[in-house]
Design a protein around this motif. Sequence first.
Motif, PDB file in Angstrom:
ATOM      1  N   ALA A   1       0.821  -1.220   0.000  1.00  0.00           N
ATOM      2  CA  ALA A   1       0.000   0.000   0.000  1.00  0.00           C
ATOM      3  C   ALA A   1       0.848   1.260   0.000  1.00  0.00           C
ATOM      4  N   SER A   2       2.152   1.117   0.273  1.00  0.00           N
ATOM      5  CA  SER A   2       3.040   2.283   0.280  1.00  0.00           C
ATOM      6  C   SER A   2       3.486   2.669  -1.125  1.00  0.00           C
ATOM      7  N   LEU A   3       3.177   1.824  -2.110  1.00  0.00           N
ATOM      8  CA  LEU A   3       3.495   2.174  -3.494  1.00  0.00           C
ATOM      9  C   LEU A   3       2.528   3.241  -3.994  1.00  0.00           C
ATOM     10  N   LYS A   4       2.977   3.973  -5.000  1.00  0.00           N
ATOM     11  CA  LYS A   4       2.105   4.988  -5.584  1.00  0.00           C
ATOM     12  C   LYS A   4       1.424   4.403  -6.816  1.00  0.00           C
ATOM     13  N   PHE A   5       0.179   4.037  -6.643  1.00  0.00           N
ATOM     14  CA  PHE A   5      -0.611   3.528  -7.759  1.00  0.00           C
ATOM     15  C   PHE A   5      -1.278   4.699  -8.470  1.00  0.00           C
ATOM     16  N   ASP A   6      -1.560   4.512  -9.770  1.00  0.00           N
ATOM     17  CA  ASP A   6      -2.214   5.585 -10.513  1.00  0.00           C
ATOM     18  C   ASP A   6      -3.710   5.589 -10.198  1.00  0.00           C
ATOM     19  N   ASP A   7      -4.455   6.433 -10.905  1.00  0.00           N
ATOM     20  CA  ASP A   7      -5.875   6.590 -10.551  1.00  0.00           C
ATOM     21  C   ASP A   7      -6.700   5.357 -10.895  1.00  0.00           C
ATOM     22  N   ARG A   8      -6.080   4.375 -11.595  1.00  0.00           N
ATOM     23  CA  ARG A   8      -6.749   3.087 -11.819  1.00  0.00           C
ATOM     24  C   ARG A   8      -6.303   2.059 -10.796  1.00  0.00           C
ATOM     25  N   GLY A   9      -5.419   2.491  -9.852  1.00  0.00           N
ATOM     26  CA  GLY A   9      -4.899   1.559  -8.858  1.00  0.00           C
ATOM     27  C   GLY A   9      -3.785   0.694  -9.389  1.00  0.00           C
ATOM     28  N   LEU A  10      -3.100   1.148 -10.446  1.00  0.00           N
ATOM     29  CA  LEU A  10      -2.073   0.339 -11.109  1.00  0.00           C
ATOM     30  C   LEU A  10      -0.698   0.997 -11.044  1.00  0.00           C
ATOM     31  N   ILE A  11       0.321   0.142 -11.147  1.00  0.00           N
ATOM     32  CA  ILE A  11       1.704   0.595 -11.175  1.00  0.00           C
ATOM     33  C   ILE A  11       2.409  -0.182 -12.297  1.00  0.00           C
ATOM     34  N   PRO A  12       3.239   0.497 -13.099  1.00  0.00           N
ATOM     35  CA  PRO A  12       3.948  -0.234 -14.151  1.00  0.00           C
ATOM     36  C   PRO A  12       5.019  -1.151 -13.559  1.00  0.00           C
TER      37      PRO A  12
ATOM     38  N   ALA B   1      -2.982  -6.162  -5.219  1.00  0.00           N
ATOM     39  CA  ALA B   1      -3.168  -7.605  -5.045  1.00  0.00           C
ATOM     40  C   ALA B   1      -2.147  -8.394  -5.853  1.00  0.00           C
ATOM     41  N   SER B   2      -1.812  -7.931  -7.046  1.00  0.00           N
ATOM     42  CA  SER B   2      -0.841  -8.686  -7.845  1.00  0.00           C
ATOM     43  C   SER B   2       0.569  -8.520  -7.291  1.00  0.00           C
ATOM     44  N   VAL B   3       0.876  -7.358  -6.730  1.00  0.00           N
ATOM     45  CA  VAL B   3       2.172  -7.194  -6.056  1.00  0.00           C
ATOM     46  C   VAL B   3       2.272  -8.191  -4.900  1.00  0.00           C
ATOM     47  N   ALA B   4       1.230  -8.245  -4.094  1.00  0.00           N
ATOM     48  CA  ALA B   4       1.237  -9.146  -2.933  1.00  0.00           C
ATOM     49  C   ALA B   4       1.331 -10.604  -3.378  1.00  0.00           C
ATOM     50  N   GLU B   5       0.580 -10.971  -4.406  1.00  0.00           N
ATOM     51  CA  GLU B   5       0.604 -12.372  -4.855  1.00  0.00           C
ATOM     52  C   GLU B   5       1.960 -12.731  -5.464  1.00  0.00           C
TER      53      GLU B   5
ATOM     54  N   ASP C   1      10.680   7.012  -6.649  1.00  0.00           N
ATOM     55  CA  ASP C   1       9.369   7.643  -6.455  1.00  0.00           C
ATOM     56  C   ASP C   1       8.307   6.647  -6.018  1.00  0.00           C
ATOM     57  N   ARG C   2       8.673   5.395  -5.902  1.00  0.00           N
ATOM     58  CA  ARG C   2       7.755   4.318  -5.514  1.00  0.00           C
ATOM     59  C   ARG C   2       6.575   4.202  -6.469  1.00  0.00           C
ATOM     60  N   ASP C   3       6.788   4.629  -7.723  1.00  0.00           N
ATOM     61  CA  ASP C   3       5.689   4.547  -8.689  1.00  0.00           C
ATOM     62  C   ASP C   3       6.032   3.694  -9.902  1.00  0.00           C
TER      63      ASP C   3
END
Lengths: 125, 125
Positions: free
Chosen positions: B12-23, B43-47, B85-87
């Motif tokens: 949750a400390s990552l910066k997700f975009d407005d769709r909740g996604l990170i490249p 969820a995919s990061v965690a999995e 930038d954690r993004d």
Amino acid sequence: MTQPRPNTFDPASLKFDDRGLIPAIAQDHGSGEVLMMAWMNAASVAETLASGRVTYWSRSRGELWRKGETSGHIQRLVEMRLDCDRDCLLVIVEQTGPACHTNRRSCFFTAVSDGMETELSKPEF
Amino acid sequence: MTQPRPNTFDPASLKFDDRGLIPAIAQDHGSGEVLMMAWMNAASVAETLASGRVTYWSRSRGELWRKGETSGHIQRLVEMRLDCDRDCLLVIVEQTGPACHTNRRSCFFTAVSDGMETELSKPEF
């Protein structure tokens, strides 16, 4: 008769997102290290190809970001590649100095393992 | 007294975009080749971390995309890194078979030079 498909490159043929941007991954030509990821718009793709100097689009400043213009940490373009979906770029570069604004070689200096974060490199100066 | 800053990792400390996604950029552990770029949600990061198998978020299907589940072309996670930038994420992987859906090793098989596109590799089968 079917015309042969021309293989000239047009930046407008890339798939930009709804902000007009495409992610661009910078990889070090010598070491293969992934240095950073930033964004380009059509103008920065065209300028990068024309100038041979990697130029991104700064989302925070809303302007072309000629990498290294202030810091001197420029990226000379060795080769631009695009992916199968035409929605991501890979720029292979000769990086002068650190790529990261923290003065580390790469922006990806934090590893995650066993639920912990580990710092992989220190600032160069 | 100031508490020491814990270095436990929280997706949750990552910066997700407005769709909740990170490249997430996938790089081959052995060759250093950049294989592909896709997207992850929390969820995919965690999995990915829990299973050791790289799992993206499929934007087209709107579901977790366990890379290779259908094709067998799995990515075993060697290390996950995050940028300053954690993004953006970098996943260093052991890739089974081609990473690209075109059956090429890498999705970045098209180079741009002198205004032309050049195909750098052919499908493996």
